[in-house]
Design a protein around this motif. Structure first.
Motif, PDB file in Angstrom:
ATOM      1  N   ASP A 195     -27.271 -22.602   7.127  1.00 42.35           N
ATOM      2  CA  ASP A 195     -26.155 -23.415   6.662  1.00 42.35           C
ATOM      3  C   ASP A 195     -25.332 -23.898   7.858  1.00 42.35           C
ATOM      4  OD1 ASP A 195     -24.538 -21.333   7.466  1.00 42.35           O
ATOM      5  OD2 ASP A 195     -23.889 -20.751   5.456  1.00 42.35           O
ATOM      6  N   GLU A 196     -24.375 -24.753   7.580  1.00 43.19           N
ATOM      7  CA  GLU A 196     -23.558 -25.389   8.617  1.00 43.19           C
ATOM      8  C   GLU A 196     -22.790 -24.360   9.459  1.00 43.19           C
ATOM      9  OE1 GLU A 196     -22.330 -28.887  10.536  1.00 43.19           O
ATOM     10  OE2 GLU A 196     -23.807 -28.647   8.961  1.00 43.19           O
ATOM     11  N   LYS A 197     -22.255 -23.359   8.824  1.00 37.68           N
ATOM     12  CA  LYS A 197     -21.475 -22.340   9.536  1.00 37.68           C
ATOM     13  C   LYS A 197     -22.364 -21.558  10.501  1.00 37.68           C
ATOM     14  CE  LYS A 197     -18.107 -18.730   8.893  1.00 37.68           C
ATOM     15  NZ  LYS A 197     -17.245 -18.031   7.988  1.00 37.68           N
ATOM     16  N   GLU A 198     -23.561 -21.191  10.091  1.00 36.22           N
ATOM     17  CA  GLU A 198     -24.492 -20.472  10.968  1.00 36.22           C
ATOM     18  C   GLU A 198     -24.904 -21.340  12.158  1.00 36.22           C
ATOM     19  OE1 GLU A 198     -27.240 -17.491   8.386  1.00 36.22           O
ATOM     20  OE2 GLU A 198     -27.382 -19.634   7.857  1.00 36.22           O
ATOM     21  N   MET A 254     -23.168 -23.800  13.530  1.00 41.13           N
ATOM     22  CA  MET A 254     -22.041 -23.902  14.454  1.00 41.13           C
ATOM     23  C   MET A 254     -21.853 -22.608  15.244  1.00 41.13           C
ATOM     24  SD  MET A 254     -20.883 -26.907  14.419  1.00 41.13           S
ATOM     25  CE  MET A 254     -22.513 -27.545  14.093  1.00 41.13           C
ATOM     26  N   GLU A 255     -22.106 -21.476  14.639  1.00 39.53           N
ATOM     27  CA  GLU A 255     -21.992 -20.185  15.327  1.00 39.53           C
ATOM     28  C   GLU A 255     -23.070 -20.053  16.404  1.00 39.53           C
ATOM     29  OE1 GLU A 255     -20.068 -16.837  16.353  1.00 39.53           O
ATOM     30  OE2 GLU A 255     -19.382 -18.272  14.848  1.00 39.53           O
ATOM     31  N   LYS A 256     -24.292 -20.496  16.115  1.00 40.57           N
ATOM     32  CA  LYS A 256     -25.373 -20.456  17.107  1.00 40.57           C
ATOM     33  C   LYS A 256     -25.070 -21.385  18.288  1.00 40.57           C
ATOM     34  CE  LYS A 256     -29.225 -18.855  14.378  1.00 40.57           C
ATOM     35  NZ  LYS A 256     -30.646 -18.957  14.144  1.00 40.57           N
ATOM     36  N   VAL A 257     -24.572 -22.573  17.979  1.00 40.76           N
ATOM     37  CA  VAL A 257     -24.209 -23.512  19.048  1.00 40.76           C
ATOM     38  C   VAL A 257     -23.106 -22.903  19.911  1.00 40.76           C
ATOM     39  CG1 VAL A 257     -23.143 -25.758  19.519  1.00 40.76           C
ATOM     40  CG2 VAL A 257     -24.957 -25.579  17.811  1.00 40.76           C
ATOM     41  N   LYS A 258     -22.094 -22.331  19.279  1.00 34.37           N
ATOM     42  CA  LYS A 258     -20.995 -21.707  20.014  1.00 34.37           C
ATOM     43  C   LYS A 258     -21.518 -20.591  20.923  1.00 34.37           C
ATOM     44  CE  LYS A 258     -16.787 -19.007  19.292  1.00 34.37           C
ATOM     45  NZ  LYS A 258     -15.909 -18.414  18.265  1.00 34.37           N
ATOM     46  N   ASN A 259     -22.403 -19.743  20.409  1.00 37.87           N
ATOM     47  CA  ASN A 259     -22.948 -18.643  21.210  1.00 37.87           C
ATOM     48  C   ASN A 259     -23.719 -19.149  22.425  1.00 37.87           C
ATOM     49  OD1 ASN A 259     -21.822 -16.580  19.692  1.00 37.87           O
ATOM     50  ND2 ASN A 259     -23.581 -16.458  18.308  1.00 37.87           N
ATOM     51  N   LEU A 260     -24.477 -20.228  22.246  1.00 37.47           N
ATOM     52  CA  LEU A 260     -25.201 -20.807  23.388  1.00 37.47           C
ATOM     53  C   LEU A 260     -24.224 -21.328  24.440  1.00 37.47           C
ATOM     54  CD1 LEU A 260     -28.142 -22.623  21.591  1.00 37.47           C
ATOM     55  CD2 LEU A 260     -28.274 -20.592  23.043  1.00 37.47           C
ATOM     56  N   TYR A 261     -23.170 -21.994  24.017  1.00 36.08           N
ATOM     57  CA  TYR A 261     -22.170 -22.483  24.966  1.00 36.08           C
ATOM     58  C   TYR A 261     -21.472 -21.330  25.675  1.00 36.08           C
ATOM     59  CZ  TYR A 261     -22.511 -27.452  24.092  1.00 36.08           C
ATOM     60  OH  TYR A 261     -22.946 -28.748  24.040  1.00 36.08           O
ATOM     61  N   LEU A 262     -21.194 -20.256  24.956  1.00 33.05           N
ATOM     62  CA  LEU A 262     -20.564 -19.094  25.579  1.00 33.05           C
ATOM     63  C   LEU A 262     -21.497 -18.436  26.597  1.00 33.05           C
ATOM     64  CD1 LEU A 262     -18.671 -17.527  22.529  1.00 33.05           C
ATOM     65  CD2 LEU A 262     -17.693 -18.771  24.480  1.00 33.05           C
ATOM     66  N   GLN A 263     -22.794 -18.375  26.297  1.00 39.19           N
ATOM     67  CA  GLN A 263     -23.767 -17.842  27.256  1.00 39.19           C
ATOM     68  C   GLN A 263     -23.793 -18.703  28.518  1.00 39.19           C
ATOM     69  OE1 GLN A 263     -27.603 -17.625  25.379  1.00 39.19           O
ATOM     70  NE2 GLN A 263     -26.935 -16.130  23.855  1.00 39.19           N
ATOM     71  N   ASP A 264     -23.786 -20.014  28.315  1.00 39.91           N
ATOM     72  CA  ASP A 264     -23.785 -20.931  29.452  1.00 39.91           C
ATOM     73  C   ASP A 264     -22.512 -20.759  30.274  1.00 39.91           C
ATOM     74  OD1 ASP A 264     -24.910 -23.115  31.007  1.00 39.91           O
ATOM     75  OD2 ASP A 264     -23.280 -24.319  30.157  1.00 39.91           O
ATOM     76  N   ALA A 265     -21.372 -20.633  29.616  1.00 41.09           N
ATOM     77  CA  ALA A 265     -20.106 -20.438  30.328  1.00 41.09           C
ATOM     78  C   ALA A 265     -20.139 -19.143  31.143  1.00 41.09           C
ATOM     79  CB  ALA A 265     -18.939 -20.424  29.340  1.00 41.09           C
ATOM     80  N   HIS A 266     -20.706 -18.104  30.580  1.00 41.66           N
ATOM     81  CA  HIS A 266     -20.815 -16.819  31.290  1.00 41.66           C
ATOM     82  C   HIS A 266     -21.707 -16.977  32.532  1.00 41.66           C
ATOM     83  CE1 HIS A 266     -20.928 -12.528  31.957  1.00 41.66           C
ATOM     84  NE2 HIS A 266     -22.252 -12.573  31.967  1.00 41.66           N
TER      85      HIS A 266
END
Length: 184
Positions: free
Chosen positions: A2-5, A7-19
């Motif tokens: 679903d849309e929420k999942e 968006m959560e996966k996209v957010k996690n990938l961006y956070l990994q990249d930021a780290h």
């Protein structure tokens, strides 16, 4: 999914990249900045523009700078695709958080093309493109690899030569435009 999942996966990938970027910045501060490779990179950033300022045809500066900016955009765009895809990378950056190799994309490459465009302008652009591509792909890149300024991962010099040949021909085409419509 679903849309929420999603968006959560996209957010996690961006956070990994930021780290990862934060880790690289710390490494850069501790080991890269002011190293001999960093100083060479800084030299390779400044020297081409000094050479160009001395040897550029003063009456063609605007046209050549336009071609130079086009070349900068194109090479930086290609690096912004190739590096994240793991095709190649640059172990030494002038500044962290920048997606391409500044001395190459913003200095050496555009200045070399601008100088070639004004040097012997009657020589076939195909010969110049061939010389540019061969020199860059088969001489400059291996030297950069030898000194650990660049590393091919899933790429090779022949593919680079094709890209460089096309980039030079595009720059030549842009430089040879004689008619522009006025902006009204």
């Amino acid at each position: 999914m679903d849309e929420k999942e999603l968006m959560e996966k996209v957010k996690n990938l961006y956070l990994q990249d930021a780290h990862t970027q934060t880790q690289y910045a710390a490494l850069w501060m501790e080991e890269i900045v002011f190293s001999w490779r960093w100083w060479v990179s800084l030299f390779l950033t400044l020297l081409p523009w000094i050479v160009w300022a001395v040897y550029c045809k003063k009456d063609s500066v605007a046209r050549l700078i336009g071609v130079g900016f086009f070349t900068m955009f194109l090479t930086a765009w290609l690096d912004s695709i190739g590096v994240p895809l793991g095709l190649w990378y640059y172990p030494v950056d002038i500044i962290p958080f920048f997606p391409s190799y500044i001395p190459y994309d913003f200095c050496i490459f555009p200045v070399l093309i601008m100088i070639l465009l004004q040097f012997k302008p009657r020589v076939s652009p195909y010969w110049k493109a061939l010389a540019f591509a061969a020199g860059t792909a088969f001489i400059a890149e291996p030297v950069m690899e030898y000194f650990d300024f660049y590393e091919e991962i899933r790429w090779n010099s022949f593919l680079s030569a094709i890209c460089y040949f096309i980039i030079y021909l595009l720059a030549h085409w842009l430089n040879s435009r004689t008619r522009y419509q006025p902006v009204e």
